[in-house]
Every structure is written in structure tokens, then in C-alpha cells.
Design a protein around this motif. Structure first.
Motif, PDB file in Angstrom:
ATOM      1  N   UNK A  51       0.838  -1.201   0.000  1.00  0.00           N
ATOM      2  CA  UNK A  51       0.000   0.000   0.000  1.00  0.00           C
ATOM      3  C   UNK A  51       0.871   1.249   0.000  1.00  0.00           C
ATOM      4  N   UNK A  52       0.377   2.277  -0.677  1.00  0.00           N
ATOM      5  CA  UNK A  52       1.085   3.552  -0.741  1.00  0.00           C
ATOM      6  C   UNK A  52       0.223   4.651  -0.122  1.00  0.00           C
ATOM      7  N   UNK A  53       0.847   5.589   0.552  1.00  0.00           N
ATOM      8  CA  UNK A  53       0.106   6.685   1.161  1.00  0.00           C
ATOM      9  C   UNK A  53      -0.157   7.813   0.167  1.00  0.00           C
ATOM     10  N   UNK A  54       0.600   7.857  -0.931  1.00  0.00           N
ATOM     11  CA  UNK A  54       0.425   8.898  -1.936  1.00  0.00           C
ATOM     12  C   UNK A  54       0.082   8.263  -3.280  1.00  0.00           C
ATOM     13  N   UNK A  55      -0.856   8.881  -3.975  1.00  0.00           N
ATOM     14  CA  UNK A  55      -1.320   8.376  -5.269  1.00  0.00           C
ATOM     15  C   UNK A  55      -0.182   8.275  -6.288  1.00  0.00           C
TER      16      UNK A  55
END
Length: 146
Positions: A51-55
Motif C-alpha cells: 500500500x502507498x500513502x500517496x497516489x
């Protein structure tokens, strides 16, 4: 001998199906490949890597996973058809056309007259500009049977 054609670009209409049906009806020995045309699946191609916190980083990972398919299939193709629709800007299609030009890979563009000007450089490197899928089929008929 089969002729390999990669279909690049716009995913919101059935232009790919039209070309494939036309080639089949003409009895052409053509194998078609394409990028993943399911928008959500394409956007999620790298999600399994974490998962990434920024698009930006989500898009970055997915674009790299998608590029494995895109680069491989473009390189293996005999011809690339690059479709630009009139509703969305297809930056990925322009990138694919540029990649073809850099490789010396023959490509044709498929788009309406209303976007000739913004695509002038892309069209200038193309082997042909088509406005309908049936024109693409006629090119395929010629190059596979002439």
C-alpha cells in the motif's frame, strides 16, 4: 505466417473489436494483442506490492508493472495501431507512439480530424493516419496479402 498487431490507446469504445472482427471477416492471419483495457485493473496493477500513502507512488508502481506487458508486446509486434479518442487525453498512447518511433517500429494512428493539430508530430512519424477501424483493416489486408 501470422502478422502481430498491438492495439494501443483509448479504452472507452469498441474500436479494437471492430478491427478484430474486420480482420477475421477478411480471413487475415493476424494476431492481436493489447494493453490491459480494464481501467481499474490497470490502475491496481502494482497494488500487490504494498500500500502507498500517496497516489503518485501507487501510479508509479502500477505503471511499471503495466510497462512489462506493454513494452514486451510492442517489441514483439509487426505493427502497432495507436488510437486517440476525442473524449480523453491518452498520454499513454502518445508515449506508445513515441516508443514505436524510437524503436523504428511501424505504427499507424487512428483518430478523428479534430485532433490532427495536437497530434502532428505523432502522425508525422506514423506510417499512416486512419480515421476509421475499417481503414486499419484495409491496411492489414494490404500488408498481409500484397
Amino acid at each position: 505466417m501470422s502478422f502481430y498487431v498491438y492495439l494501443s490507446g483509448e479504452i472507452h469504445t469498441d474500436w479494437r473489436d471492430e478491427i478484430q472482427r474486420g480482420a477475421e471477416a477478411a480471413g487475415l492471419d493476424v494476431v492481436f494483442t493489447s494493453a490491459v483495457t480494464d481501467h481499474d485493473a490497470s490502475d491496481a496493477a502494482g497494488d500487490h506490492l504494498g500500500e502507498e500513502s500517496r497516489q503518485f507512488w501507487r501510479d508509479h508502481k502500477s505503471s511499471k508493472v503495466n510497462a512489462i506487458r506493454t513494452k514486451t508486446l510492442i517489441e514483439q509486434s509487426d505493427l502497432v495501431v495507436v488510437r486517440f479518442g476525442d473524449q480523453y487525453k491518452q498520454w499513454n498512447a502518445a508515449f506508445d507512439a513515441g516508443y514505436c518511433a524510437a524503436l523504428g517500429k511501424p505504427y499507424v494512428t487512428l483518430h478523428g480530424e479534430e485532433i490532427v493539430h495536437p497530434l502532428k508530430e505523432v502522425d508525422a512519424a506514423a506510417m499512416a493516419w486512419c480515421t476509421t477501424p475499417s481503414q486499419v483493416v484495409e491496411i492489414l489486408r494490404y500488408v498481409t496479402r500484397a
